[in-house]
Design a protein around this motif. Sequence first.
Motif, PDB file in Angstrom:
ATOM      1  N   THR A  64     -29.621  53.622   6.670  1.00 58.27           N
ATOM      2  CA  THR A  64     -29.780  52.171   6.510  1.00 58.27           C
ATOM      3  C   THR A  64     -28.476  51.551   6.017  1.00 58.27           C
ATOM      4  O   THR A  64     -28.048  50.504   6.501  1.00 58.27           O
ATOM      5  CB  THR A  64     -30.906  51.859   5.491  1.00 58.27           C
ATOM      6  N   ALA A  65     -27.835  52.234   5.071  1.00 54.15           N
ATOM      7  CA  ALA A  65     -26.584  51.682   4.521  1.00 54.15           C
ATOM      8  C   ALA A  65     -25.525  51.545   5.615  1.00 54.15           C
ATOM      9  O   ALA A  65     -24.760  50.582   5.634  1.00 54.15           O
ATOM     10  CB  ALA A  65     -26.074  52.583   3.404  1.00 54.15           C
ATOM     11  N   ILE A  66     -25.500  52.508   6.542  1.00 52.06           N
ATOM     12  CA  ILE A  66     -24.493  52.466   7.608  1.00 52.06           C
ATOM     13  C   ILE A  66     -24.814  51.369   8.618  1.00 52.06           C
ATOM     14  O   ILE A  66     -23.943  50.610   9.031  1.00 52.06           O
ATOM     15  CB  ILE A  66     -24.406  53.836   8.328  1.00 52.06           C
ATOM     16  N   SER A  67     -26.093  51.274   8.982  1.00 53.54           N
ATOM     17  CA  SER A  67     -26.423  50.326  10.056  1.00 53.54           C
ATOM     18  C   SER A  67     -26.592  48.891   9.558  1.00 53.54           C
ATOM     19  O   SER A  67     -26.369  47.948  10.298  1.00 53.54           O
ATOM     20  CB  SER A  67     -27.674  50.786  10.813  1.00 53.54           C
ATOM     21  N   ARG A  68     -26.984  48.739   8.268  1.00 56.17           N
ATOM     22  CA  ARG A  68     -27.140  47.376   7.727  1.00 56.17           C
ATOM     23  C   ARG A  68     -26.533  47.333   6.333  1.00 56.17           C
ATOM     24  O   ARG A  68     -27.235  47.259   5.326  1.00 56.17           O
ATOM     25  CB  ARG A  68     -28.626  47.005   7.647  1.00 56.17           C
ATOM     26  N   PRO A  69     -25.206  47.346   6.246  1.00 60.40           N
ATOM     27  CA  PRO A  69     -24.553  47.502   4.937  1.00 60.40           C
ATOM     28  C   PRO A  69     -24.656  46.294   4.015  1.00 60.40           C
ATOM     29  O   PRO A  69     -24.369  46.408   2.836  1.00 60.40           O
ATOM     30  CB  PRO A  69     -23.097  47.781   5.317  1.00 60.40           C
ATOM     31  N   ALA A  70     -25.042  45.155   4.516  1.00 55.62           N
ATOM     32  CA  ALA A  70     -25.074  43.983   3.636  1.00 55.62           C
ATOM     33  C   ALA A  70     -26.389  43.234   3.879  1.00 55.62           C
ATOM     34  O   ALA A  70     -26.927  43.291   4.977  1.00 55.62           O
ATOM     35  CB  ALA A  70     -23.892  43.065   3.950  1.00 55.62           C
ATOM     36  N   PRO A  71     -26.927  42.508   2.926  1.00 58.03           N
ATOM     37  CA  PRO A  71     -26.451  42.426   1.545  1.00 58.03           C
ATOM     38  C   PRO A  71     -27.180  43.434   0.663  1.00 58.03           C
ATOM     39  O   PRO A  71     -28.369  43.657   0.826  1.00 58.03           O
ATOM     40  CB  PRO A  71     -26.830  40.995   1.165  1.00 58.03           C
ATOM     41  N   LEU A  72     -26.486  44.054  -0.263  1.00 54.93           N
ATOM     42  CA  LEU A  72     -27.107  44.929  -1.256  1.00 54.93           C
ATOM     43  C   LEU A  72     -27.203  44.150  -2.560  1.00 54.93           C
ATOM     44  O   LEU A  72     -26.574  43.106  -2.714  1.00 54.93           O
ATOM     45  CB  LEU A  72     -26.264  46.184  -1.469  1.00 54.93           C
ATOM     46  N   THR A  73     -27.989  44.720  -3.494  1.00 53.18           N
ATOM     47  CA  THR A  73     -28.034  44.059  -4.803  1.00 53.18           C
ATOM     48  C   THR A  73     -26.650  44.174  -5.442  1.00 53.18           C
ATOM     49  O   THR A  73     -25.850  45.007  -5.042  1.00 53.18           O
ATOM     50  CB  THR A  73     -29.058  44.750  -5.726  1.00 53.18           C
ATOM     51  N   GLY A  74     -26.405  43.381  -6.445  1.00 46.82           N
ATOM     52  CA  GLY A  74     -25.073  43.352  -7.064  1.00 46.82           C
ATOM     53  C   GLY A  74     -24.701  44.681  -7.703  1.00 46.82           C
ATOM     54  O   GLY A  74     -25.475  45.627  -7.729  1.00 46.82           O
ATOM     55  N   GLY A  75     -23.505  44.762  -8.201  1.00 46.61           N
ATOM     56  CA  GLY A  75     -23.039  45.975  -8.867  1.00 46.61           C
ATOM     57  C   GLY A  75     -22.478  46.974  -7.880  1.00 46.61           C
ATOM     58  O   GLY A  75     -22.411  46.725  -6.685  1.00 46.61           O
ATOM     59  N   SER A  76     -22.101  48.131  -8.406  1.00 47.33           N
ATOM     60  CA  SER A  76     -21.509  49.123  -7.516  1.00 47.33           C
ATOM     61  C   SER A  76     -22.596  50.005  -6.908  1.00 47.33           C
ATOM     62  O   SER A  76     -23.758  49.961  -7.303  1.00 47.33           O
ATOM     63  CB  SER A  76     -20.459  49.938  -8.265  1.00 47.33           C
ATOM     64  N   VAL A  77     -22.184  50.790  -5.914  1.00 51.21           N
ATOM     65  CA  VAL A  77     -23.126  51.611  -5.154  1.00 51.21           C
ATOM     66  C   VAL A  77     -22.795  53.071  -5.402  1.00 51.21           C
ATOM     67  O   VAL A  77     -21.637  53.486  -5.303  1.00 51.21           O
ATOM     68  CB  VAL A  77     -22.987  51.324  -3.642  1.00 51.21           C
ATOM     69  N   LEU A  78     -23.840  53.856  -5.729  1.00 52.63           N
ATOM     70  CA  LEU A  78     -23.656  55.292  -5.917  1.00 52.63           C
ATOM     71  C   LEU A  78     -24.200  56.002  -4.679  1.00 52.63           C
ATOM     72  O   LEU A  78     -25.394  55.912  -4.370  1.00 52.63           O
ATOM     73  CB  LEU A  78     -24.419  55.754  -7.164  1.00 52.63           C
ATOM     74  N   VAL A  79     -23.325  56.698  -3.945  1.00 53.61           N
ATOM     75  CA  VAL A  79     -23.762  57.440  -2.754  1.00 53.61           C
ATOM     76  C   VAL A  79     -23.896  58.911  -3.148  1.00 53.61           C
ATOM     77  O   VAL A  79     -22.974  59.494  -3.723  1.00 53.61           O
ATOM     78  CB  VAL A  79     -22.737  57.295  -1.603  1.00 53.61           C
ATOM     79  N   ILE A  80     -25.071  59.492  -2.849  1.00 53.11           N
ATOM     80  CA  ILE A  80     -25.320  60.896  -3.197  1.00 53.11           C
ATOM     81  C   ILE A  80     -25.252  61.741  -1.924  1.00 53.11           C
ATOM     82  O   ILE A  80     -26.033  61.543  -0.992  1.00 53.11           O
ATOM     83  CB  ILE A  80     -26.724  61.048  -3.850  1.00 53.11           C
ATOM     84  N   ASP A  81     -24.333  62.678  -1.894  1.00 50.48           N
ATOM     85  CA  ASP A  81     -24.108  63.504  -0.709  1.00 50.48           C
ATOM     86  C   ASP A  81     -24.961  64.780  -0.785  1.00 50.48           C
ATOM     87  O   ASP A  81     -24.512  65.814  -1.272  1.00 50.48           O
ATOM     88  CB  ASP A  81     -22.606  63.867  -0.654  1.00 50.48           C
ATOM     89  N   VAL A  94     -23.018  56.026  14.673  1.00 46.11           N
ATOM     90  CA  VAL A  94     -21.578  56.243  14.643  1.00 46.11           C
ATOM     91  C   VAL A  94     -20.833  54.975  15.082  1.00 46.11           C
ATOM     92  O   VAL A  94     -19.699  54.728  14.669  1.00 46.11           O
ATOM     93  CB  VAL A  94     -21.220  57.473  15.521  1.00 46.11           C
ATOM     94  N   GLY A  95     -21.499  54.155  15.894  1.00 43.69           N
ATOM     95  CA  GLY A  95     -20.909  52.884  16.328  1.00 43.69           C
ATOM     96  C   GLY A  95     -20.624  51.933  15.172  1.00 43.69           C
ATOM     97  O   GLY A  95     -19.810  51.028  15.287  1.00 43.69           O
ATOM     98  N   HIS A  96     -21.299  52.145  14.044  1.00 44.18           N
ATOM     99  CA  HIS A  96     -21.074  51.282  12.872  1.00 44.18           C
ATOM    100  C   HIS A  96     -19.964  51.820  11.977  1.00 44.18           C
ATOM    101  O   HIS A  96     -19.591  51.179  11.021  1.00 44.18           O
ATOM    102  CB  HIS A  96     -22.344  51.186  12.017  1.00 44.18           C
ATOM    103  N   THR A  97     -19.523  53.048  12.230  1.00 44.80           N
ATOM    104  CA  THR A  97     -18.565  53.653  11.302  1.00 44.80           C
ATOM    105  C   THR A  97     -17.137  53.292  11.682  1.00 44.80           C
ATOM    106  O   THR A  97     -16.861  52.886  12.810  1.00 44.80           O
ATOM    107  CB  THR A  97     -18.683  55.194  11.288  1.00 44.80           C
ATOM    108  N   VAL A  98     -16.263  53.455  10.718  1.00 45.16           N
ATOM    109  CA  VAL A  98     -14.866  53.119  10.941  1.00 45.16           C
ATOM    110  C   VAL A  98     -14.216  54.242  11.751  1.00 45.16           C
ATOM    111  O   VAL A  98     -13.486  54.019  12.713  1.00 45.16           O
ATOM    112  CB  VAL A  98     -14.146  52.987   9.579  1.00 45.16           C
ATOM    113  N   ALA A  99     -14.545  55.481  11.359  1.00 42.93           N
ATOM    114  CA  ALA A  99     -13.802  56.628  11.888  1.00 42.93           C
ATOM    115  C   ALA A  99     -14.083  56.882  13.356  1.00 42.93           C
ATOM    116  O   ALA A  99     -13.167  57.189  14.124  1.00 42.93           O
ATOM    117  CB  ALA A  99     -14.159  57.866  11.076  1.00 42.93           C
ATOM    118  N   ASN A 100     -15.333  56.800  13.761  1.00 45.00           N
ATOM    119  CA  ASN A 100     -15.690  57.311  15.084  1.00 45.00           C
ATOM    120  C   ASN A 100     -16.320  56.268  16.003  1.00 45.00           C
ATOM    121  O   ASN A 100     -17.059  56.613  16.919  1.00 45.00           O
ATOM    122  CB  ASN A 100     -16.615  58.524  14.920  1.00 45.00           C
TER     123      ASN A 100
END
Length: 330
Positions: free
Chosen positions: A170-187, A99-105
């Motif tokens: 992983t995406a929350i704690s280490r958001p960069a660098p990802l491969t190019g293009g857009s990211v699809l998040v599945i909830d 949660v320390g990595h998130t914007v909201a909380n």
Amino acid sequence: MARPTPRFHEHRISIMDRECKAEVGFYDEPPPEHTKGSEIFGHPKKSAKYPALPREHGQLLVVGGGPAGVAAATAAARSGARVVLAERSRRLGGQLALVGHTVANRLLWQRWLGWAQAELTAEAVDVRLNTTITEDDCAHFERVILATGARPMDPATLNGGPYAVLSAYTAISRPAPLTGGSVLVIDHGHEWPAVDAAEVLATHGYAVILATEAATPGALLSQEEQEAYARRLAALYVRVLPHHQLLIPSGGEPYMLRDMASGQARPLADNVGTIVIASKRVPDTDLWQRLRYRSPHVQRIGDAMTPRCVQDAIADGRQAVMSSHRSNRV
Ligand SMILES: Cc1cc2nc3c(=O)[nH]c(=O)nc-3n(C[C@H](O)[C@H](O)[C@H](O)COP(=O)(O)OP(=O)(O)OC[C@H]3O[C@@H](n4cnc5c(N)ncnc54)[C@H](O)[C@@H]3O)c2cc1C
């Protein structure tokens, strides 16, 4: 390094947007970071040697340094017990550290950490980081509280084909660098991981698509939280696809997104480079399964019972200590 002296006072902290009164101690100066607090919180390096767990009679072992474990350890120590708190990772916090990595909380994390450090120090809890507890370790303690928390159900087990696949954690704690293009998040989990991952990635400049089978992302969160996330995700241009399901092909066929309302499936947009899976959270019961029939003095609390929220985890931790007092008095 000399430790700053904690100053204690009553403070109001807000957990999940609900204010609750708690005894919170803050340092006059900012609390030391975990890695600097090695005298208090153990040694920061993975390779560091730890003294063996104590074997004195009558000690309480709390397994797991998330919100539930810390609440139980400090409450028990305050009531006079000698307490060892063991955490397998290098830092306290459990899922809340994400949660320390998130914007909201982020503030929720900072407040909890300040409170936890001050309380554990003041109550002289013996904190062991980098310490994974096994069933044999538990045998030496008179009483054991298991606060082993929750984990994602299937941490990104997809064979991603042309896509990079990672878990929301992983995406929350280490958001960069990802491969190019857009990211699809599945909830898949319908809680914080999907919306937090989408928000963190969008904040880092990625073009994000957030697909959920429900009517809205994070559908298990409170109405208030859902609305707040929806507003912020819209402001970050996150494209939300409600009632959409990821179809995982066998035999090298393309990944598809199915619109559950129309039943139609279509391939992922060409520019998707990464798929982030936000799985359902499930209790971590490995140790509980091995101990439950062996010792009558083992109790399970927090997300290790059933994944919920910080406030419930803290309440469980305090309750565990209060209920043991009551049963001792009978
Ligand atoms: C991305 C994300 C965002 C969230 N956002 C919010 C939010 O905004 N508001 C909210 O209220 N809740 C939120 N939550 C949920 C909240 O973080 C959890 O409900 C809470 O942390 C549960 O606390 P816990 O102590 O029961 O378990 P955990 O936090 O999971 O802690 C368990 C700890 O036990 C340790 N452990 C496990 N096995 C062993 C072992 N054998 N030996 C030693 N240590 C062990 C683990 O390493 C871990 O540190 C979020 C969760 C996630 C994943």
